[in-house]
Each structure stands twice: as C-alpha cells, then as structure tokens.
Design a protein around this motif. Structure first.
Motif, PDB file in Angstrom:
ATOM      1  N   THR A  41       0.854  -1.178   0.000  1.00 19.43           N
ATOM      2  CA  THR A  41       0.000   0.000   0.000  1.00 19.43           C
ATOM      3  C   THR A  41       0.895   1.236   0.000  1.00 19.43           C
ATOM      4  O   THR A  41       2.120   1.130   0.082  1.00 19.43           O
ATOM      5  N   ALA A  42       0.267   2.400  -0.012  1.00 22.30           N
ATOM      6  CA  ALA A  42       1.035   3.642   0.066  1.00 22.30           C
ATOM      7  C   ALA A  42       1.834   3.696   1.362  1.00 22.30           C
ATOM      8  O   ALA A  42       2.933   4.234   1.400  1.00 22.30           O
ATOM      9  N   LEU A  91       0.863  -4.576  -6.098  1.00 21.23           N
ATOM     10  CA  LEU A  91       0.401  -3.222  -5.845  1.00 21.23           C
ATOM     11  C   LEU A  91      -0.748  -2.922  -6.801  1.00 21.23           C
ATOM     12  O   LEU A  91      -0.569  -2.972  -8.026  1.00 21.23           O
ATOM     13  N   ASP A  92      -1.924  -2.640  -6.252  1.00 19.86           N
ATOM     14  CA  ASP A  92      -3.119  -2.312  -7.016  1.00 19.86           C
ATOM     15  C   ASP A  92      -2.968  -0.872  -7.514  1.00 19.86           C
ATOM     16  O   ASP A  92      -3.031   0.075  -6.732  1.00 19.86           O
ATOM     17  N   THR A  93      -2.754  -0.699  -8.817  1.00 18.26           N
ATOM     18  CA  THR A  93      -2.509   0.624  -9.382  1.00 18.26           C
ATOM     19  C   THR A  93      -3.748   1.506  -9.349  1.00 18.26           C
ATOM     20  O   THR A  93      -3.624   2.730  -9.367  1.00 18.26           O
ATOM     21  N   ILE A  99       1.601   5.984  -6.507  1.00 13.47           N
ATOM     22  CA  ILE A  99       2.786   5.116  -6.556  1.00 13.47           C
ATOM     23  C   ILE A  99       2.994   4.593  -7.970  1.00 13.47           C
ATOM     24  O   ILE A  99       4.121   4.546  -8.462  1.00 13.47           O
ATOM     25  N   ALA A 100       1.904   4.224  -8.639  1.00  6.87           N
ATOM     26  CA  ALA A 100       2.015   3.745 -10.017  1.00  6.87           C
ATOM     27  C   ALA A 100       2.594   4.840 -10.916  1.00  6.87           C
ATOM     28  O   ALA A 100       3.475   4.570 -11.740  1.00  6.87           O
ATOM     29  N   ALA A 101       2.122   6.067 -10.750  1.00  5.17           N
ATOM     30  CA  ALA A 101       2.631   7.174 -11.559  1.00  5.17           C
ATOM     31  C   ALA A 101       4.104   7.441 -11.241  1.00  5.17           C
ATOM     32  O   ALA A 101       4.915   7.621 -12.159  1.00  5.17           O
ATOM     33  N   ARG A 102       4.441   7.481  -9.968  1.00  9.67           N
ATOM     34  CA  ARG A 102       5.825   7.727  -9.564  1.00  9.67           C
ATOM     35  C   ARG A 102       6.758   6.625 -10.082  1.00  9.67           C
ATOM     36  O   ARG A 102       7.918   6.877 -10.405  1.00  9.67           O
TER      37      ARG A 102
END
Length: 141
Positions: A41-42, A91-93, A99-102
C-alpha cells in the motif's frame, strides 16, 4: 539479513539460512516471508522496497484488468517457487495511483524487480509462473 514486515514496517534480522523457516515479525508476530504475494500500500511500499535485504518483485496490477487477473494464480505459484530468494508483492494501481505514476507504470500487468531500493529490471505483460521465475532468477544472485 534485514527484512521489513509488510504488516507493521518493523525491521527484522533473519539469518540467511533461516529464510525458508517461516520467520515471524518480532513486533507484530505476522509472517514476514510468506510463500504467497504480499499486498503493498502507500503506507508500506517505500519501506518494503528500500529496506529489504531480499530483492522485492512487484506485480503492478488492477482489478479490472483481465490479463492481471489471469496472471494472479501464476504469480502466486512464482511466489512459492521463489520463496526465500525474493519477496513477491502486488500493488493495485487503481487503489494506489500515485505510486504507479511515480514508478512510471504505463501498462499492466508490469513486473518490477527492486534491490536495495532501486529498480533493476522491468517486464510488462502476463506470463506463466516458470517464465516469471526464469526472468527474475538472474537478478536474485
């Protein structure tokens, strides 16, 4: 070897020879190296990626993605096959878009392998368990 608990983010020291023995977190008593993928998670992503002594293989996926859902059982099998050599995580985008963008995720499923906080390999697309293991193994040392 230091292993970060995905449940409470505590750092645990585990002798390399005991990684297959089902070590539990000294703080929360949860398994720290389960033989199935763990959910990031984040709150846990950065700590788990940066501080783990083991390589961390992350499956970036989303619940609406058909290839992601079809690869899930194969990824779980790869987690069993790589148990003690790497920590496999998901990780669920959709739930964690920042997080997915980063991480620069542009398509899913995408597998990214991290060592000491740095991405060392990336591969997009669904694949069988043996292909996941074969692809990751050269990076696991």
């Amino acid at each position: 070897m230091e292993i970060v608990c995905v449940h409470c983010k505590s750092i645990n020291r585990v002798p390399a020879g005991r990684l297959q023995d089902g070590p539990v977190c000294g703080a929360c008593k949860q398994p720290i190296l389960p033989a199935e993928p763990v959910v990031l998670t984040a709150d846990s992503f950065d700590a788990v990626i940066a501080r783990n002594g083991l390589p961390v293989l992350v499956d970036f996926w989303a619940p609406w993605c058909g290839p992601c859902r079809s690869m899930a059982p194969m990824y779980a099998e790869a987690a069993r096959l790589l148990h003690g050599r790497a920590l496999l995580a998901k990780l669920d985008t959709e739930a964690q878009p920042a997080i997915a963008a980063r991480s620069g995720i542009r398509s899913i499923p995408t597998l990214a392998l991290f060592k000491a906080g740095h991405e060392v390999a990336r591969e997009a697309g669904a694949r069988p368990a043996q292909d996941i293991v074969r692809w990751a193994s050269p990076f696991l040392g």
